[in-house]
Design an enzyme around this catalytic site. Structure first.
Site, PDB file in Angstrom:
ATOM      1  N   CYS A 184      62.811 107.502  82.487  1.00  0.00           N
ATOM      2  CA  CYS A 184      63.343 106.943  83.726  1.00  0.00           C
ATOM      3  C   CYS A 184      64.812 106.613  83.563  1.00  0.00           C
ATOM      4  O   CYS A 184      65.667 107.450  83.796  1.00  0.00           O
ATOM      5  CB  CYS A 184      62.520 105.713  84.101  1.00  0.00           C
ATOM      6  SG  CYS A 184      62.996 104.984  85.649  1.00  0.00           S
ATOM      7  N   SER A 185      65.117 105.400  83.123  1.00  0.00           N
ATOM      8  CA  SER A 185      66.518 104.963  83.156  1.00  0.00           C
ATOM      9  C   SER A 185      66.828 103.867  82.151  1.00  0.00           C
ATOM     10  O   SER A 185      67.777 103.114  82.349  1.00  0.00           O
ATOM     11  CB  SER A 185      66.852 104.459  84.557  1.00  0.00           C
ATOM     12  OG  SER A 185      65.970 103.411  84.891  1.00  0.00           O
TER      13      SER A 185
END
Lengths: 214, 101
Positions: free
Chosen positions: A121-122
């Site tokens: 994701c991040s």
């Protein structure tokens, strides 16, 4: 006197342009954000002041924090050793608390180049770099960096000799990475403020190199 | 997604909108209140399926994941959320109008 904007159709009564974010049609998900926030406040989970304080803290974190850490590691051998041993602790002592997460510093040398990604994701070392740039969160960056890091690096303008080993580090929710770039040549005797000015955000993600001294 | 084929890395950058920063704050404060962990958010995101990653923006997925976890934790009910969203929508047609009573 209002600012000199030319397109007067888009000015608010105060003479400022409307913020695009706030005058677009209300979306379903924005409605949900407002509703959740208000329900949480009504139920005493947190206050609006706490939400605002959280946003201020988020805005205050910037790659300048990371640049300070890198410059210090270049200048102080003891700090360099502490950072490589336990980056979470070493940066916490500088006032950049990463919370309960682990932080690993990975060092670029003449032979090794490190690059950080989060394929899930991040995940990102926000305490040192602020919020991740949009490209860091894109499908393209996350998919390709683990598979063809050299071509991703080339898109960012970083072309490495074939003899350089490229190491890709995949972040997780509780394990974050920061790249310690190699100190540029020609910076002997520079103070930490001068050194920090050479350290770019991307050089700490691994998609860039520090600026060269002029 | 790691390792799958994909096109060039897009370099567009937008400033985070206020509502996006607020979603981020809801995530951090809700987690600090002990209502969910990052793993709970992760699970909600993965349950959305691949299409959500095409159709929704980053913070749209996050607000949906935060909401799902808060309802599961019993912080508020689906009915309460629905009623509040109707109330918010009735305030106006833009985020600026709807965000405040």
């Amino acid at each position: 006197m209002p600012h000199d904007h030319h397109d007067h159709d888009h000015l608010s009564p105060s003479g400022h342009p409307y913020r695009e974010d706030n005058d677009a049609p209300l979306s379903y998900w924005q409605t949900m954000e407002i509703a959740i926030r208000e329900l949480m406040v009504e139920k005493g989970e947190f206050t609006n002041a706490e939400v605002n304080a959280q946003i201020d803290a988020m805005d205050a974190r910037a790659p300048a924090n990371g640049a300070q850490v890198v410059a210090r590691a270049w200048a102080e051998p003891d700090f360099h050793a502490a950072l490589m041993k336990d980056a979470a602790q070493a940066t916490r002592e500088m006032g950049f608390d990463i919370g309960p997460m682990n932080l690993v510093a990975v060092e670029n040398t003449r032979d090794v180049h490190n690059i950080v990604v989060c394929t899930l994701c991040s995940c990102y070392p926000r305490n040192l770099l602020g919020l991740p740039p949009d490209w860091y969160k894109t499908r393209a960056y996350r998919s390709r960096t683990v598979k063809e890091p050299r071509s991703v690096l080339a898109e960012f303008g970083v072309t490495l000799p074939e003899t350089t080993t490229v190491r890709v580090h995949d972040s997780t929710a509780d394990m974050r990475y920061i790249v310690l770039p190699a100190r540029p040549e020609g910076t002997q005797g520079w103070d930490q403020a001068q050194l920090a000015a050479l350290v770019t955000r991307d050089s700490m993600i691994g998609t860039g190199l520090p600026k060269e001294p002029e | 997604m790691g390792g799958e084929a994909a096109g060039p890395v897009p370099h567009d950058q937008h400033d985070f909108a206020l509502w996006e920063k607020r979603v981020d704050a809801l995530m951090i404060l809700g987690s600090a209140r002990g209502h969910f962990t990052v793993d709970g958010l992760r699970r909600a995101l993965e349950d959305m399926g691949a299409q959500a990653f095409e159709d929704m923006t980053y913070y749209e997925r996050w607000v949906a994941a935060v909401n799902e976890n808060l309802i599961e934790a019993g912080v508020y009910s689906l009915e309460e959320l629905g009623a509040k969203m109707e109330e918010v929508k009735a305030r106006g047609d833009t985020y600026g109008e709807a965000q405040n009573v």
